[in-house]
Design a protein around this motif. Sequence first.
Motif, short mmCIF file in Angstrom:
data_model
loop_
_atom_site.label_atom_id
_atom_site.label_comp_id
_atom_site.label_asym_id
_atom_site.label_seq_id
_atom_site.Cartn_x
_atom_site.Cartn_y
_atom_site.Cartn_z
N ASP A 1 0.72 -1.34 -0.04
CA ASP A 1 -0.09 0.03 -0.09
C ASP A 1 0.91 1.38 -0.08
OD1 ASP A 1 -2.27 -1.30 0.10
OD2 ASP A 1 -2.36 -1.58 2.29
N ARG A 2 2.07 1.19 0.28
CA ARG A 2 2.75 2.35 0.54
C ARG A 2 4.47 2.31 0.12
NH1 ARG A 2 1.05 5.37 4.21
NH2 ARG A 2 3.18 6.58 4.79
N ILE A 3 4.89 3.38 0.05
CA ILE A 3 6.64 3.31 0.12
C ILE A 3 6.94 4.43 1.06
CG2 ILE A 3 8.77 3.57 -1.31
CD1 ILE A 3 7.18 2.45 -3.69
N ASP A 4 7.82 3.96 1.81
CA ASP A 4 7.88 5.16 3.00
C ASP A 4 9.59 5.46 2.73
OD1 ASP A 4 5.58 5.27 4.81
OD2 ASP A 4 6.12 3.00 4.83
N VAL A 5 10.50 4.75 2.50
CA VAL A 5 11.94 4.93 2.76
C VAL A 5 12.39 4.26 1.28
CG1 VAL A 5 13.99 4.80 3.63
CG2 VAL A 5 11.98 4.81 4.96
N LEU A 6 13.23 4.95 0.72
CA LEU A 6 14.10 4.59 -0.54
C LEU A 6 15.61 4.94 -0.30
CD1 LEU A 6 14.57 3.66 -3.25
CD2 LEU A 6 14.29 5.95 -4.15
N VAL A 7 16.46 4.13 -0.09
CA VAL A 7 17.88 4.05 0.10
C VAL A 7 18.62 3.72 -1.19
CG1 VAL A 7 19.97 3.44 1.10
CG2 VAL A 7 17.75 3.73 2.61
N ASN A 8 18.99 4.66 -2.21
CA ASN A 8 19.64 4.28 -3.16
C ASN A 8 21.34 4.08 -2.97
OD1 ASN A 8 17.92 4.72 -5.35
ND2 ASN A 8 17.64 7.06 -4.71
N ILE B 1 4.61 11.14 -2.89
CA ILE B 1 3.80 12.50 -3.00
C ILE B 1 2.36 12.16 -2.69
CG2 ILE B 1 2.83 13.93 -4.83
CD1 ILE B 1 5.48 14.10 -6.41
N ARG B 2 1.69 10.97 -3.26
CA ARG B 2 0.29 10.62 -2.67
C ARG B 2 0.11 10.58 -1.39
NH1 ARG B 2 -1.04 5.64 -1.73
NH2 ARG B 2 0.64 4.87 -2.70
N GLN B 3 1.05 9.90 -0.79
CA GLN B 3 0.85 9.53 0.66
C GLN B 3 1.23 10.78 1.64
OE1 GLN B 3 3.05 6.09 0.48
NE2 GLN B 3 4.89 7.04 1.43
N GLY B 4 1.85 11.80 0.81
CA GLY B 4 2.45 13.11 1.85
C GLY B 4 3.54 12.68 2.55
N PRO C 1 8.39 20.26 -0.77
CA PRO C 1 7.03 20.80 -0.41
C PRO C 1 5.77 19.54 -0.18
CG PRO C 1 8.09 22.00 -1.93
CD PRO C 1 8.92 20.86 -1.66
N HIS C 2 6.24 18.49 -0.58
CA HIS C 2 5.12 17.34 -0.67
C HIS C 2 5.33 16.25 0.60
CE1 HIS C 2 3.81 17.98 -4.72
NE2 HIS C 2 4.87 17.97 -5.10
#
Length: 261
Positions: free
Chosen positions: A81-88, A129-132, A182-183
Motif C-alpha cells: 500500500d505504500r513506500i516510506d523509505v528509498l535508499v539508493n 507524493i500521494r501519501q504526503g 513541499p510534498h
Amino acid sequence: MQLKGKVAIVTGACSGLGKAIAVRFAREGACVVVVDVNASAIEPTVEELRALGGDAIGFCVDVTKRTDLASLMEKIVEQHDRIDVLVNNAGMTRYRPFQTMSDEDWDLVLALDLKAVFFCAQAAAPHMIRQGYGKIVNMSSSHGTGATPGFTAGSPGGSSAYAAAKAAVIQLTKTLARELGPHGINVNCVAPGFFLTPIHSTTRTPEQIDEHIKNRIETTVLKRTGKPEELASAVLFLASDESNFICGHTLLVDGGRTDRM
C-alpha cells in the motif's frame, strides 16, 4: 523501533553496505524491500532479514532500467500500500587513469552511480507524493567531496567517473529536496569514507588491499576504517522520523577525512 510499520527499499541490498543497511532496517521493524541484480543472493538475504524478526521481500531488478523500476514500485504498492523509505545504495566503480578510460567504463559507472539514483527516485516519488510522506537517502562518497589520492590503477586519482558521479549525486540530492520537500518528502545524502567491503577487492590484489587500508587509515583523524553498522546507523537516522527537519543535507560518515583537495 524507529521504522516499525514502514516499507523501506534498499538497492544493492545483498552485500556490503547495502546489506548492513538492510539488516539494521529489519531490526528497527521495517518491511525491507531487497533490490539487487544478483538473483541468487536475494532469497538468502530475505530469509536472513526475516530471521531477525522483520518482514522482507526481494526483487531482482537492474536499477538502470527505468521501465523496470516503475513496475517494481507498482508491485510494492500493490503488496504493501505504500513506500516510506528509498535508499539508493547500489553502485560500482571502474578505477582507470582518465586518459585510458573507455566510453564503456565511463557509461557503466555513470549509469549505476548517478542515473539509477535519479530513476529510482523518479519511480518512487509519485507514491510518496500521494501519501504526503517519504524519505529518500542517496549514497554519495568521500570521492564526491574531494579528489582523494590513492594511486589506484596507476593514477593518483584513478576514479574520475566514480568521483564525478558521486559529486553529481550530492547536487541531485539538493535539487530533489527542493522539488519534493513541499510534498513532505525528505531527500538527503550520505557520503561514506572508507569501509572495507567486497567492492575493494574487485580490482586489487591482496597486497594492494593491505596497502590501501593502511593509506586510508592514515587519512582519518580516528585512525581506523569504518564499520558497516556505523554507516547503517547514519542512514537509519536520515530514514527515520528523527530527521524530519533535515532536507537537502549531505552527511559525511568518514572518520574525519583529512585528504580532500
